[in-house]
Write a protein that holds these residues in place. Structure first.
Motif, PDB file in Angstrom:
ATOM      1  N   HIS A 100      -6.933 106.016 -45.952  1.00 21.32           N
ATOM      2  CA  HIS A 100      -7.181 106.486 -47.314  1.00 21.32           C
ATOM      3  C   HIS A 100      -7.243 108.012 -47.347  1.00 21.32           C
ATOM      4  N   LYS A 101      -6.542 108.612 -48.301  1.00 20.38           N
ATOM      5  CA  LYS A 101      -6.444 110.075 -48.344  1.00 20.38           C
ATOM      6  C   LYS A 101      -7.786 110.747 -48.605  1.00 20.38           C
ATOM      7  N   TRP A 102      -8.726 110.008 -49.178  1.00 17.31           N
ATOM      8  CA  TRP A 102     -10.042 110.583 -49.469  1.00 17.31           C
ATOM      9  C   TRP A 102     -11.124 110.078 -48.510  1.00 17.31           C
ATOM     10  N   ASP A 103     -10.725 109.521 -47.394  1.00 22.83           N
ATOM     11  CA  ASP A 103     -11.719 109.070 -46.411  1.00 22.83           C
ATOM     12  C   ASP A 103     -12.229 110.292 -45.644  1.00 22.83           C
ATOM     13  N   VAL A 104     -13.356 110.836 -46.088  1.00 22.34           N
ATOM     14  CA  VAL A 104     -13.901 112.051 -45.475  1.00 22.34           C
ATOM     15  C   VAL A 104     -14.843 111.724 -44.313  1.00 22.34           C
ATOM     16  N   SER A 105     -14.749 110.487 -43.796  1.00 24.46           N
ATOM     17  CA  SER A 105     -15.490 110.156 -42.574  1.00 24.46           C
ATOM     18  C   SER A 105     -14.743 110.622 -41.335  1.00 24.46           C
ATOM     19  N   ARG A 106     -13.546 111.158 -41.486  1.00 26.15           N
ATOM     20  CA  ARG A 106     -12.745 111.601 -40.334  1.00 26.15           C
ATOM     21  C   ARG A 106     -13.301 112.914 -39.801  1.00 26.15           C
ATOM     22  N   SER A 107     -13.572 112.953 -38.513  1.00 25.59           N
ATOM     23  CA  SER A 107     -14.252 114.111 -37.934  1.00 25.59           C
ATOM     24  C   SER A 107     -13.319 115.303 -37.736  1.00 25.59           C
ATOM     25  N   ASP A 108     -12.019 115.068 -37.685  1.00 24.75           N
ATOM     26  CA  ASP A 108     -11.114 116.188 -37.412  1.00 24.75           C
ATOM     27  C   ASP A 108     -11.126 117.235 -38.527  1.00 24.75           C
ATOM     28  N   ILE A 109     -11.383 116.813 -39.772  1.00 24.69           N
ATOM     29  CA  ILE A 109     -11.358 117.785 -40.868  1.00 24.69           C
ATOM     30  C   ILE A 109     -12.533 118.763 -40.783  1.00 24.69           C
ATOM     31  N   LEU A 160     -17.918 110.124 -57.837  1.00 21.41           N
ATOM     32  CA  LEU A 160     -17.996 109.150 -56.736  1.00 21.41           C
ATOM     33  C   LEU A 160     -16.759 108.267 -56.734  1.00 21.41           C
ATOM     34  N   HIS A 161     -16.364 107.836 -55.537  1.00 25.84           N
ATOM     35  CA  HIS A 161     -15.123 107.089 -55.357  1.00 25.84           C
ATOM     36  C   HIS A 161     -15.301 106.027 -54.279  1.00 25.84           C
ATOM     37  N   PHE A 162     -14.677 104.889 -54.488  1.00 29.81           N
ATOM     38  CA  PHE A 162     -14.748 103.804 -53.516  1.00 29.81           C
ATOM     39  C   PHE A 162     -13.640 103.976 -52.485  1.00 29.81           C
ATOM     40  N   ILE A 163     -14.027 103.975 -51.217  1.00 24.34           N
ATOM     41  CA  ILE A 163     -13.076 104.064 -50.110  1.00 24.34           C
ATOM     42  C   ILE A 163     -13.021 102.679 -49.469  1.00 24.34           C
ATOM     43  N   PRO A 164     -11.962 101.913 -49.706  1.00 21.24           N
ATOM     44  CA  PRO A 164     -11.954 100.498 -49.295  1.00 21.24           C
ATOM     45  C   PRO A 164     -11.772 100.281 -47.807  1.00 21.24           C
ATOM     46  N   ASP A 165     -11.249 101.287 -47.101  1.00 19.27           N
ATOM     47  CA  ASP A 165     -10.910 101.076 -45.693  1.00 19.27           C
ATOM     48  C   ASP A 165     -11.213 102.338 -44.898  1.00 19.27           C
ATOM     49  N   SER A 166     -12.079 102.202 -43.901  1.00 22.21           N
ATOM     50  CA  SER A 166     -12.374 103.303 -42.987  1.00 22.21           C
ATOM     51  C   SER A 166     -12.819 102.706 -41.662  1.00 22.21           C
ATOM     52  N   PRO A 167     -12.872 103.496 -40.585  1.00 24.68           N
ATOM     53  CA  PRO A 167     -13.363 102.973 -39.310  1.00 24.68           C
ATOM     54  C   PRO A 167     -14.819 102.519 -39.380  1.00 24.68           C
ATOM     55  N   PHE A 168     -15.513 102.930 -40.449  1.00 30.92           N
ATOM     56  CA  PHE A 168     -16.916 102.562 -40.629  1.00 30.92           C
ATOM     57  C   PHE A 168     -17.088 101.527 -41.735  1.00 30.92           C
ATOM     58  N   GLY A 169     -15.993 100.889 -42.115  1.00 32.16           N
ATOM     59  CA  GLY A 169     -16.041  99.905 -43.181  1.00 32.16           C
ATOM     60  C   GLY A 169     -15.895 100.549 -44.549  1.00 32.16           C
ATOM     61  N   PRO A 170     -15.847  99.725 -45.605  1.00 34.54           N
ATOM     62  CA  PRO A 170     -15.737 100.269 -46.957  1.00 34.54           C
ATOM     63  C   PRO A 170     -17.013 101.005 -47.364  1.00 34.54           C
ATOM     64  N   TYR A 171     -16.864 102.040 -48.194  1.00 33.63           N
ATOM     65  CA  TYR A 171     -18.055 102.769 -48.650  1.00 33.63           C
ATOM     66  C   TYR A 171     -17.733 103.540 -49.924  1.00 33.63           C
ATOM     67  N   GLN A 186     -19.284 103.748 -62.751  1.00 37.33           N
ATOM     68  CA  GLN A 186     -18.806 102.917 -61.652  1.00 37.33           C
ATOM     69  C   GLN A 186     -19.827 101.817 -61.346  1.00 37.33           C
ATOM     70  N   THR A 187     -19.348 100.606 -61.107  1.00 41.20           N
ATOM     71  CA  THR A 187     -20.237  99.492 -60.757  1.00 41.20           C
ATOM     72  C   THR A 187     -20.339  99.377 -59.242  1.00 41.20           C
ATOM     73  N   ILE A 188     -21.541  99.586 -58.737  1.00 44.50           N
ATOM     74  CA  ILE A 188     -21.805  99.474 -57.303  1.00 44.50           C
ATOM     75  C   ILE A 188     -22.482  98.137 -57.059  1.00 44.50           C
ATOM     76  N   LYS A 189     -21.938  97.375 -56.128  1.00 38.79           N
ATOM     77  CA  LYS A 189     -22.423  96.015 -55.876  1.00 38.79           C
ATOM     78  C   LYS A 189     -23.575  96.016 -54.863  1.00 38.79           C
ATOM     79  N   LYS A 190     -24.404  94.994 -54.951  1.00 42.25           N
ATOM     80  CA  LYS A 190     -25.466  94.802 -53.968  1.00 42.25           C
ATOM     81  C   LYS A 190     -24.857  94.725 -52.566  1.00 42.25           C
ATOM     82  N   ASP A 220     -23.411  97.277 -51.035  1.00 44.74           N
ATOM     83  CA  ASP A 220     -22.425  98.336 -50.824  1.00 44.74           C
ATOM     84  C   ASP A 220     -23.045  99.529 -50.102  1.00 44.74           C
ATOM     85  N   LYS A 221     -22.251 100.128 -49.232  1.00 41.89           N
ATOM     86  CA  LYS A 221     -22.653 101.349 -48.530  1.00 41.89           C
ATOM     87  C   LYS A 221     -22.330 102.541 -49.424  1.00 41.89           C
ATOM     88  N   VAL A 222     -23.323 103.408 -49.608  1.00 41.38           N
ATOM     89  CA  VAL A 222     -23.184 104.561 -50.493  1.00 41.38           C
ATOM     90  C   VAL A 222     -23.454 105.813 -49.660  1.00 41.38           C
TER      91      VAL A 222
END
Length: 447
Positions: free
Chosen positions: A41-50, A69-80, A348-352, A354-356
């Motif tokens: 995902h282009k907005w997955d800011v969990s990447r350490s290289d940046i 706020l934005h939902f990131i559906p796929d990351s090495p740490f799961g969706p968040y 935005q609807t955040i579900k029970k 969900d990682k925030v």
């Protein structure tokens, strides 16, 4: 109290001092090049290289322009959910019941809580409860135990000692040659402060830095092989502190953090994991935030010579400069919460469940809050609006101490007319949690 004692009580344990967390991660990645995490995902800011390459700013701006706020559906740490808006982070932090910090849901970092099926047969779950990763009322009682160490009156009592140690260290620095500011100044000052807070053996103080780095690196926790090494090192840390605990139970009550825990109803019956967790919290909280801002101050003043000139000409700006440097550096990039019930936030609807993830780093550079946010401006009139220490009930308990150490450092540098130039290698931390410098080679001149 049930804590972890060394296996051989009659022998002096040997505490590991290597490899450092950085060395272990670097070696692992070199040996396993195919294991680098994927960030589709282009907005997955969990990447350490940046963060390592210092190119995170445009990504956060693009996200902020599109919404808080934005939902990131796929990351090495799961969706968040990536929360990047300053106002949105404060709103979520102000609802601790809806957005839990509890370790039982995953705690305060982006790391995934292992599922039972992911554990090896017979493997015990390794989790570190700590008061920052607890909800009320447990959080309240444990925080109150250590809070007296960080009151305004406690800061006044500590200032003379901090000033003396800072001045002595600055006077010992080499002139006319290049040296690593991170190692000689940032680590030495913060590790010394931690040793005093814990009444920790002075000759072993660098162990605190070693443990802090192994504790605070989220990438280590995401690689199973390194996470097992990390567990062993944290067990050694707990064993060391257990010896201090036992020693202090036979002494008159002191005002150090270990004594305060011993004589607190909220903390004197901690489980081994809770003891370890709170040690990690106090060590990382007291080390990484101040250490990386001490390095960030030097790097940013060198990057913005007009601001360095202003600092040199107007020392009365130092208190505000501290706040601006905290905003500009933001030594912890994120904190995580877990949603406890379906809720709507900023459309935005955040579900029970969900990682925030609250990206303080992005929020402290939001254009709608801080004009020209990527420029250091020590005259900035709203610098104190930064959220580098968090917000709400989990705001950093040691914030005043960090501010005091940073202010004294700048004052003592100014008193010596010390100008610090970046004069060699600059290496940043490769991580998405701790945001700072691994190496900063500098040279000192005078103004």
């Amino acid at each position: 109290m049930a804590t972890i004692a060394p296996d051989a009580a009659d022998q002096q344990p040997q505490w590991r001092t290597s490899p450092t967390a950085h060395e272990a991660l670097k070696e692992h990645l070199e040996q396993h090049p195919g294991e680098r995490p994927s960030h589709p995902h282009k907005w997955d800011v969990s990447r350490s290289d940046i963060y390592y390459e210092d190119r995170w700013q445009p990504i956060f701006k693009e996200m902020q322009d599109a919404g808080p706020l934005h939902f990131i559906p796929d990351s090495p740490f799961g969706p968040y959910w990536a929360v990047v808006g300053h106002k949105a982070i404060q709103h979520i932090e102000a609802l601790p019941e809806t957005f839990s910090s509890s370790w039982e849901y995953g705690g305060i970092t982006i790391l995934e809580r292992p599922k039972d099926e992911d554990l090896a047969e017979g493997e015990e779950r390794f989790e570190l409860p700590m008061f920052i990763a607890m909800d009320r009322p447990q959080h309240t009682g444990q925080r109150r135990t250590v809070a007296p160490k960080f009151t305004p009156s406690a800061m006044a009592d500590m200032e003379a000692d901090i000033r003396a140690r800072t001045g002595e260290l600055l006077d010992s620095l080499p002139r006319g040659e290049t040296f690593d500011w991170v190692d000689k100044v940032s680590i030495e000052l913060t590790t010394g402060m931690l040793a005093l807070l814990f009444d920790f053996p002075w000759e072993d103080r660098r162990l605190l830095t070693f443990w802090s780095d192994w504790s605070g690196d989220t990438e280590l926790g995401s690689i199973r092989e390194l996470d097992m090494v990390r567990r062993g090192i944290l067990q050694e840390m707990a064993a060391y502190f257990q010896q201090l605990w036992v020693k202090k139970t036979h002494e008159e009550p002191g005002d150090d953090l270990i004594s305060m825990m011993i004589h607190s109803d909220a903390m004197n019956q901690m489980s081994p994991q809770e003891f370890m967790g709170n040690l990690v919290l106090l060590i990382v909280g007291g080390n990484d935030t101040t250490r990386n801002t001490m390095s960030g101050i030097i790097h940013s003043l060198d990057k913005f010579p007009d601001q360095r000139k202003l600092f040199e000409e107007k020392p009365e700006l130092i208190p505000n400069a501290v706040q601006e440097c905290l905003r500009y550096q933001t030594p912890l990039a994120h904190m995580r919460r877990t949603c406890t019930e379906d809720t709507e936030v900023f459309g935005q609807t955040i579900k029970k469940g969900d990682k925030v993830v609250l990206w303080y780093l992005g929020a402290n550079r939001e254009e709608s809050v801080f004009e020209n946010p990527h420029k250091l401006d020590i005259t900035r009139d709203n610098a104190r609006r930064h959220i580098a220490f968090g917000y709400g009930i989990h705001r950093c308990v040691g914030a005043r101490l960090a501010e005091l150490q940073l202010r004294v450092l700048l004052e003592e540098m100014h008193k010596r007319r010390m100008r610090v130039h970046v004069a060699g290698d600059v290496e940043r931390v490769r991580a998405n949690f701790v945001h700072g410098f691994r190496k900063l080679e500098v040279e000192i001149t005078e103004f």
